[in-house]
Design an enzyme around this catalytic site. Structure first.
Site, PDB file in Angstrom:
ATOM      1  N   LYS A  26       0.843  -1.193   0.000  1.00 43.88           N
ATOM      2  CA  LYS A  26       0.000   0.000   0.000  1.00 43.88           C
ATOM      3  C   LYS A  26       0.874   1.237   0.000  1.00 43.88           C
ATOM      4  O   LYS A  26       1.888   1.271   0.685  1.00 43.88           O
ATOM      5  CB  LYS A  26      -0.839  -0.020   1.287  1.00 43.88           C
ATOM      6  CG  LYS A  26      -1.885   1.061   1.364  1.00 43.88           C
ATOM      7  CD  LYS A  26      -3.143   0.678   0.645  1.00 43.88           C
ATOM      8  CE  LYS A  26      -4.109   1.845   0.528  1.00 43.88           C
ATOM      9  NZ  LYS A  26      -3.779   2.755  -0.583  1.00 43.88           N
ATOM     10  N   LYS A  81       4.956   2.256   8.534  1.00 47.86           N
ATOM     11  CA  LYS A  81       3.744   2.986   8.913  1.00 47.86           C
ATOM     12  C   LYS A  81       2.577   2.021   9.128  1.00 47.86           C
ATOM     13  O   LYS A  81       1.882   2.075  10.135  1.00 47.86           O
ATOM     14  CB  LYS A  81       3.407   3.947   7.768  1.00 47.86           C
ATOM     15  CG  LYS A  81       2.698   5.192   8.155  1.00 47.86           C
ATOM     16  CD  LYS A  81       2.377   6.041   6.928  1.00 47.86           C
ATOM     17  CE  LYS A  81       3.587   6.767   6.357  1.00 47.86           C
ATOM     18  NZ  LYS A  81       3.204   7.748   5.311  1.00 47.86           N
ATOM     19  N   LYS A 112       5.401   2.486  -2.900  1.00 39.09           N
ATOM     20  CA  LYS A 112       5.260   3.888  -3.289  1.00 39.09           C
ATOM     21  C   LYS A 112       5.486   4.013  -4.775  1.00 39.09           C
ATOM     22  O   LYS A 112       6.265   3.244  -5.361  1.00 39.09           O
ATOM     23  CB  LYS A 112       6.292   4.736  -2.551  1.00 39.09           C
ATOM     24  CG  LYS A 112       5.945   6.193  -2.509  1.00 39.09           C
ATOM     25  CD  LYS A 112       4.877   6.416  -1.462  1.00 39.09           C
ATOM     26  CE  LYS A 112       4.640   7.847  -1.104  1.00 39.09           C
ATOM     27  NZ  LYS A 112       3.967   7.932   0.206  1.00 39.09           N
TER      28      LYS A 112
HETATM   29  N1  GLU Z   1       0.574   8.899   0.502  1.00 43.90           N
HETATM   30  C1  GLU Z   1       0.065   8.739   1.830  1.00 43.90           C
HETATM   31  C2  GLU Z   1       1.184   8.414   2.798  1.00 43.90           C
HETATM   32  O1  GLU Z   1       2.339   8.706   2.559  1.00 43.90           O
HETATM   33  C3  GLU Z   1      -1.120   7.784   1.881  1.00 43.90           C
HETATM   34  C4  GLU Z   1      -0.855   6.393   1.473  1.00 43.90           C
HETATM   35  C5  GLU Z   1      -2.118   5.532   1.389  1.00 43.90           C
HETATM   36  O2  GLU Z   1      -3.167   5.980   1.808  1.00 43.90           O
HETATM   37  O3  GLU Z   1      -1.993   4.412   0.914  1.00 43.90           O
HETATM   38  O4  GLU Z   1       0.956   7.918   3.871  1.00 43.90           O
END
Ligand code: GLU
Length: 424
Positions: free
Chosen positions: A78, A102, A114
């Site tokens: 994700k 995270k 990413k």
């Molecule tokens: N781009 C956001 C982050 O860095 C959200 C990632 C997501 O919701 O998958 O956390």
């Protein structure tokens, strides 16, 4: 395929190395075994694509894009897709790894990934952005998937791009597949509360940290560096809790008001001004550098990597830093921050509200059901507070700063899952 490493940005630490330095410290404290260490230190998959896009002038331009899957140990990977002129592979690799940590910190069943495309969204028309998003999706159709790899917005992308991504993916697969991407518009299977989720999580973490430090929000001041989606929402919600926001900034500069910036008004101004604060009147104009070292209680960096570095860390006056951005503090600044006794709520905890509500969006898509805003906010807030307490407890247990504690919590979770799965 020609891959040219972009010229290193002067004075900027390599974000992947910055991430690894913290990872190494936590891995050593945990006594992480070598097999797991070796699995986690390199991304599982790195895809580089070059996509041709017809521009409005009729000419075809080729854009370079990336998708890095750091880990799928906890579940499908994700993470957002960043459209920016200076995106580079090592940055996307770091951002992908940060997504792994995270998701582990907030205990949601996702790995980390990413994406990035080298482009300048501010100078592209809606049509060009649409064609680019669709071309990028086509190139990665075998990588993405609701059980495989689930993109989301990041810098330079938002609900509009996610709608195109979902539509293109669905066309290619022959049926509507909402759960392939999160951060979609509401009418297209988006979740209530997703747009403000990261900023809301920043506010919740700030409140939790202030509580630990015995700070009264109504008697505290803050500055917000970055006034995009994350910064603006964090500012608004912190102001609602009584924090006086003395300064805000974006690429056009920083804006300061001793009496406090009227955040609602600043947001309205920005929305009517192509997303920029440029020309905002009810404040004194200062530089971004001055904003970061101003005399306030709380500093919220909510823009890009490496803004708190060895160059300015000595002068930072805030007692608390809440990282809305990914990687805003360079590795080399960590020690000085710790010596100064500043508490940092690290990025992988402070900005995890976004991916948490992305997870809720994915769950709702799979249920074919919509939650109320209260349900979303209440559950996200609970997860943020529980995660904060988990990290705080680890920082006490191991006698380490919150950042290393967050890595310990995350790596421990991923390592344990890896063991139970019996490796791959
Ligand atoms: N781009 C956001 C982050 O860095 C959200 C990632 C997501 O919701 O998958 O956390």
């Amino acid at each position: 395929m020609l891959y040219k490493e972009p010229a290193p940005i002067k004075d900027r630490e390599n974000p992947f190395e910055s991430m690894m330095s913290r990872f190494n410290i936590a891995a050593e404290i945990l006594g992480l075994d070598e097999e797991v260490y070796n699995v986690l230190k390199t991304p599982t998959r790195q895809v580089i694509v070059n996509v041709p896009v017809t521009m409005d002038d009729g000419k075809v331009r080729v854009f370079e894009g990336y998708r890095v899957i750091h880990s799928t140990i906890l579940g499908p990977s994700k993470g957002g897709v960043r459209f920016a002129p200076d995106v580079f592979l090592d940055e996307v690799k770091a951002l992908a790894a940060w997504m792994t940590w995270k998701c582990a910190v907030v205990d949601i069943p996702y790995g980390g990934a990413k994406g990035g495309v080298i482009c300048d969204p501010f100078s592209m028309s809606a049509g060009e952005m649409e064609r680019l998003t669709r071309a990028y999706t086509q190139a990665l159709v075998d990588t993405f998937g609701p059980d495989q790899d689930i993109p989301a917005p990041d810098m330079g992308t938002g609900p509009r791009e996610m709608a195109w991504l979902m539509d293109e993916y669905s066309r290619m697969k022959g049926s509507t597949i909402h759960a392939v991407v999160t951060g979609k518009p509401l009418v297209l299977g988006g979740s209530l509360g997703r747009v403000e989720a990261t900023g809301r999580g920043v506010m919740v973490s700030a409140m939790a940290a202030m509580d630990k430090l015995g700070m009264d929000p109504a008697k505290s001041t803050a500055v917000i560096q970055g006034f995009g989606n994350v910064g603006a929402w964090a500012a608004k919600l912190m102001a609602e809790r009584g924090v006086k926001i003395l300064g805000v900034s974006d690429v056009s500069g920083a804006y300061w008001n001793d009496k406090g910036i009227d955040i609602e008004e600043a947001i309205e101004y920005k929305n009517n001004n192509k997303g920029r604060l440029e020309g905002y009147q009810n404040a004194e104009k200062i530089s971004n550098d001055e904003l970061l070292v101003s005399k306030v209680d709380v500093l919220v960096p909510a823009a890009v990597e490496d803004v708190i570095t060895i160059k300015n860390v000595d002068q930072i006056q805030a007692r608390l830093i809440v990282e809305g951005a990914n990687g805003p503090t360079s590795y080399k600044a960590d020690n000085i921050i710790n010596e100064k006794g500043i508490m940092v709520v690290p990025d992988i905890l402070a900005n995890s509200g976004g991916v948490t509500v992305s997870y809720f969006e994915w769950v709702q898509n799979r249920m074919g059901f919509k939650w109320t805003l209260d349900r979303v906010n209440e559950r996200a807030e609970r997860i943020m507070n529980e995660s904060f307490e988990r990290v705080y407890a680890a920082s006490q247990k191991y006698n380490v700063p919150m950042r290393i504690a967050a890595y310990i919590v995350a790596i421990d979770k991923v390592a344990m899952t890896y063991k139970y799965r019996g490796g791959f």
